[in-house]
Design an enzyme around this catalytic site. Sequence first.
Site, mmCIF file in Angstrom:
data_model
loop_
_atom_site.group_PDB
_atom_site.id
_atom_site.type_symbol
_atom_site.label_atom_id
_atom_site.label_comp_id
_atom_site.label_asym_id
_atom_site.label_seq_id
_atom_site.Cartn_x
_atom_site.Cartn_y
_atom_site.Cartn_z
ATOM 1 N N LYS A 1 0.955 -1.259 0.120
ATOM 2 C CA LYS A 1 -0.010 -0.099 -0.034
ATOM 3 C C LYS A 1 0.986 1.417 0.032
ATOM 4 O O LYS A 1 1.790 1.307 0.626
ATOM 5 C CB LYS A 1 -0.848 -0.110 1.199
ATOM 6 C CG LYS A 1 -2.104 -0.969 1.153
ATOM 7 C CD LYS A 1 -3.442 -0.425 2.104
ATOM 8 C CE LYS A 1 -4.321 -1.209 1.797
ATOM 9 N NZ LYS A 1 -5.525 -0.896 2.818
ATOM 10 N N HIS B 1 -5.524 20.661 21.422
ATOM 11 C CA HIS B 1 -4.609 21.323 21.851
ATOM 12 C C HIS B 1 -3.352 20.507 22.077
ATOM 13 O O HIS B 1 -3.355 19.567 22.833
ATOM 14 C CB HIS B 1 -4.898 22.422 23.059
ATOM 15 C CG HIS B 1 -3.841 23.389 23.206
ATOM 16 N ND1 HIS B 1 -4.342 24.633 23.671
ATOM 17 C CD2 HIS B 1 -2.561 23.313 23.649
ATOM 18 C CE1 HIS B 1 -3.302 25.520 23.824
ATOM 19 N NE2 HIS B 1 -2.279 24.854 23.675
ATOM 20 N N GLU C 1 -4.736 -10.181 14.715
ATOM 21 C CA GLU C 1 -3.803 -9.430 15.759
ATOM 22 C C GLU C 1 -4.116 -9.770 17.178
ATOM 23 O O GLU C 1 -3.203 -10.106 17.779
ATOM 24 C CB GLU C 1 -3.840 -7.942 15.448
ATOM 25 C CG GLU C 1 -3.127 -7.285 14.250
ATOM 26 C CD GLU C 1 -3.922 -7.251 13.097
ATOM 27 O OE1 GLU C 1 -5.088 -7.827 12.979
ATOM 28 O OE2 GLU C 1 -3.605 -6.772 11.831
ATOM 29 N N HIS D 1 -0.644 18.402 23.006
ATOM 30 C CA HIS D 1 0.110 18.077 24.498
ATOM 31 C C HIS D 1 0.626 16.556 24.393
ATOM 32 O O HIS D 1 0.086 15.767 23.590
ATOM 33 C CB HIS D 1 -0.955 18.007 25.604
ATOM 34 C CG HIS D 1 -2.341 17.232 25.397
ATOM 35 N ND1 HIS D 1 -3.255 17.349 24.347
ATOM 36 C CD2 HIS D 1 -2.644 15.763 25.934
ATOM 37 C CE1 HIS D 1 -4.170 16.281 24.391
ATOM 38 N NE2 HIS D 1 -3.779 15.314 25.367
#
Length: 338
Positions: free
Chosen positions: A22, A164, A309, A166
Amino acid sequence: MPELRKDPITGRWVIISTDRAKRPSDFLRQSVEIKGNGFCPFCYGNEDKTPPEILAYGRNGSGRNQPGWTVRVVPNKFPALGIEGDLDRQGEGLFDKMNGIGAHEVIIETPTHEATLATLPEKSIEQVLAAYRDRVLDLKNDRRFRYILIFKNHGEAAGASLEHTHSQLIALPIVPKRVREEVDQSKRYYQEKERCIFCDMIRQEIETESRVINENEHFIAIAPYAPRFPFETWLLPKQHSSAFENNQSPIYTGLAKLMRDILARLDNVLDRPAYNYVIHTSPIGEESNDHYHWHIEMMPKLTKVAGFEWGTGFYINPTPPEESARFMREAHVESAAK
Ligand SMILES: [Zn+2]
Ligand SMILES: [Zn+2]
Ligand SMILES: [Zn+2]
């Protein structure tokens, strides 16, 4: 034919699709956009809307929990673990338990709402790294803690609940299994060869070239040989170093430069993807050693972890690391990594 590859550090196998690899454009995804609507407790001027600050840089005489800062660390308002109390380890028959003691802090990387780590100046990224280091050094004095994990969730798809920019830090009373496996495996390698497996890997990757994305004097960024995820990227100090917090400023400067470069490349190649990164460093009490080599693992959020998985611990990675490294190398960024 697809390839099964084994990561030498964790022993984890992955399936790499080689035939129909991909490309970046094949990943259906949403770019991370900073919308800026709604109230934000991390913004300049809203300092009293977070729990009282633990650390702040850049203050020029202004008081605590006031504007005037450049990087700010506060306790997480909704911590995963609580800071008060004793561990009180107990057995419950064959089961083990203890109190949920830990520290959970938020590193607010800039007062500017619209910024992302990739667009901040290098000096600001360096300050963020300094805040990581200072918090680790302080929390290590608390004898209840065995490991401190620093990580970042960027974008909603990667688990960020506030846009925001962080990062977070969680101090744990135990060494996490994934870290324990890396440390133990690299110790075994060292006992056999008297060489650090990461140092060996860096040497070999520099020689092979195909998985190297970029490097500077102190740091290198590679696509690992057996990555779990497409475009997974590791950043490692070139000189052996076993603990993130025990370094001098040229190392952090080199890391800030390379981090900015790599994040800009990810933004360019994958159109501002959501991503996570984690800092893997030696557990508390075993910081100085010759076998473990601290590093950062960055994972753009492009695929979903599904049944196979979960059932096997294998990952299926649709992009060979040699391909992802090539796309990353060819990305158009103002190169400042040197
Ligand atoms: Zn904000
Ligand atoms: Zn090493
Ligand atoms: Zn690791």
